[in-house]
Design an enzyme around this catalytic site. Structure first.
Site, PDB file in Angstrom:
ATOM      1  N   ALA A  94       0.747  -1.292  -0.083  1.00  0.00           N
ATOM      2  CA  ALA A  94      -0.107  -0.027   0.048  1.00  0.00           C
ATOM      3  C   ALA A  94       1.012   1.166  -0.029  1.00  0.00           C
ATOM      4  CB  ALA A  94      -0.788  -0.010   1.202  1.00  0.00           C
ATOM      5  N   ASP A  95       2.046   1.260   0.870  1.00  0.00           N
ATOM      6  CA  ASP A  95       2.771   2.501   1.107  1.00  0.00           C
ATOM      7  C   ASP A  95       3.497   2.471  -0.265  1.00  0.00           C
ATOM      8  OD1 ASP A  95       2.264   3.477   3.313  1.00  0.00           O
ATOM      9  OD2 ASP A  95       3.898   2.386   4.292  1.00  0.00           O
ATOM     10  N   SER A  96       4.026   1.715  -0.938  1.00  0.00           N
ATOM     11  CA  SER A  96       4.681   1.685  -2.353  1.00  0.00           C
ATOM     12  C   SER A  96       3.671   2.221  -3.544  1.00  0.00           C
ATOM     13  CB  SER A  96       5.518   0.207  -2.683  1.00  0.00           C
ATOM     14  OG  SER A  96       6.417  -0.283  -1.552  1.00  0.00           O
TER      15      SER A  96
END
Length: 498
Positions: free
Chosen positions: A262-264
């Site tokens: 999700a962050d990436s």
């Protein structure tokens, strides 16, 4: 249509815009003369060692921006891109900056921690942008401390190619430095919870009033508005809310697993948004706000599940796509694993049956076509699994190559780094730094006309304080005063050596 930026009309759709584009794109001069492309409205920074590409092209003098002061020599001429026109011999046009990275000359201020903001900044740094990472004075990006000292692998993985400035933006003088940085920047990236930048006095409204050309990118968990706006979020929260976690975990074991997707994804889409807004600025002359969130990024990434649900009422789980796409994983006799993805072309199913010595499976009514194999997915797995334990992984991979089967070893990272194709693609990037050596994976883009380079290692904490502040016009005494007042910190390597 009269759109205005800072009180001045911008070049938008209309006669002037069509004329500008025609003048830029329809140059017809003989002999390969070099001309300036019209309408490239970005200014050069003559306080640094960047080349002034506007000289010799009749570039306009730098203008005072509406809403804030521009120091006399800071942006004194428009940056003009140079274009080599087609030659009479019919060869393709070549840009005169061939070999430079695409974002050379662009400056980005990054106020990012952990992954999403830093990853967006690193992707743009790979493309040639100067990325100035603004960090907390004493400890910097929290990822720095995920190891010994303040130079952990977790930090290095997302921060190569940047400059580090430690700055206490809660102090008035620190906030002033940040705003002056933003005055001269092309973009600003932040991944704080919504409202934090406003409390710091550096929200989009404040920054864009001083610099109407800035692209201001905000990354968050759920968006800048809405009922979940103020909720805290980290990667797994974004995966869960966006529908990805349910595709990666078994209903009998809900424990999250795997990397920070999700962050990436949020960082990747954030970088995409910055590039899009910079391109739009070339046409309009105006910057803009760019927003995305973990929720939006993850939902878009797994958007296929939404489409299937709305069309067929299908609620996907971890096995939906493997079953439909005919994806399998098997253990081999040497204790290793491999993966197979047959998709829909019949030739790949036929090649697999030949490779395993079971062409009779093609006549089995349960496996006669893709739909049948999807319906009887588990039964086919039970037929194949014992066969794969009869050979080593390398033996199976050789048979796959012989029969044109889409398969690969299921590598762990210690195996990946030894693979010849990994080495051939130059994926391993090594950096030496006074605080430690690091290895990162290269940007996956291969731009053959403007190749990417990776000359700058992840920065030490505050490593570039003097350089960045000097370029803003601060004297050595003023910088020393900021350090004494705790507005900035010690330079990373110097602090370690003291």
């Amino acid at each position: 249509m009269d759109c205005r930026v800072g009180g001045r009309p911008t070049l938008v759709a209309g006669t002037r815009e069509r004329f500008r584009r025609a003048r830029a794109r329809r140059v017809r001069l003989a002999g390969g003369d070099v001309v300036c492309r019209a309408g490239a409205g970005r200014h050069a920074d003559t306080r640094t060692d960047r080349p002034h590409t506007g000289s010799g092209c009749g570039g306009a003098r730098g203008r005072r921006r509406s809403g804030h002061r521009v120091r006399g020599s800071r942006r004194v001429a428009a940056r003009r891109r140079r274009l080599r026109v087609p030659r009479d011999d019919g060869h393709a046009a070549m840009t005169s900056n061939t070999g430079q990275r695409p974002l050379e000359g662009f400056t980005i201020v990054e106020m990012g921690n952990f992954i999403a903001g830093p990853y967006a900044g690193m992707l743009l740094a790979d493309l040639g942008a100067e990325v100035i990472k603004v960090e907390e004075v004493k400890s910097g990006d929290p990822f720095r401390a995920w190891g010994k000292g303040l130079y952990s692998p977790a930090f290095c993985a997302f921060n190569r190619g940047k400059k580090s400035l430690t700055l206490d933006v809660r102090q008035e003088r620190g906030r002033d430095v940040l705003l002056r940085l933003a005055d001269e920047a092309d973009a600003l990236i932040e991944n704080f919870r919504p409202g934090v930048m406003a409390r710091l006095g550096a929200d989009y409204e404040t920054v864009s009033a001083r610099n109407p050309r800035i692209v201001y990118c905000s990354l968050s968990g759920f968006g800048q508005s809405g009922p979940y706006r103020d909720r805290p979020s980290y990667d797994t929260v974004g995966q869960a809310m966006g529908g990805l976690l349910a595709l990666l975990t078994d209903s009998d074991d809900p424990r999250p697993r795997g990397p920070a997707l999700a962050d990436s994804l949020t960082g990747l889409f954030g970088a995409f948004g910055v590039l899009s807004a910079l391109m739009a600025r070339e046409r309009t002359g105006a910057g803009q706000k760019v927003e995305t969130s973990q929720l939006e990024s993850v939902a878009a990434f797994v958007g296929e599940t939404l489409t299937f649900y709305e069309a067929q009422g299908m609620v996907s789980n971890a096995w939906t796509r493997p079953r439909l796409a005919q994806v399998y994983g098997f253990d081999t006799t040497d204790g290793k694993q491999l993966a197979i993805h047959l998709s829909s072309p019949p030739k790949f199913w036929e090649g697999l049956t030949d490779a395993v010595g079971r062409p009779d499976l093609r006549d089995d009514p349960r496996f006669v076509d893709r739909n049948a194999r999807a319906e009887h997915y588990n039964e086919l797995y039970e037929e194949l699994a014992p066969l794969f334990k009869q050979r080593t992984r390398d033996e199976w991979l050789a048979l796959f190559e012989q029969h044109d089967v889409p398969g690969a070893p299921a590598y762990r990272v210690n195996e990946l780094v030894e693979d010849p194709q990994f080495a051939h693609q130059g994926i391993r990037i090594e950096h030496a730094h006074p605080e430690g050596d690091s290895v990162t994976a290269k940007n996956p883009l291969n731009l053959l006309g403007t190749p990417l380079t990776y000359d700058v290692p992840p920065p030490g904490l505050g490593e570039h304080n003097e350089e960045v502040l000097s370029r803003l016009g601060l004297t050595a005494d003023e910088i020393a005063t900021l350090r004494q007042e705790g507005v900035i910190g010690e330079r990373g390597p110097a602090a370690l050596g003291s």
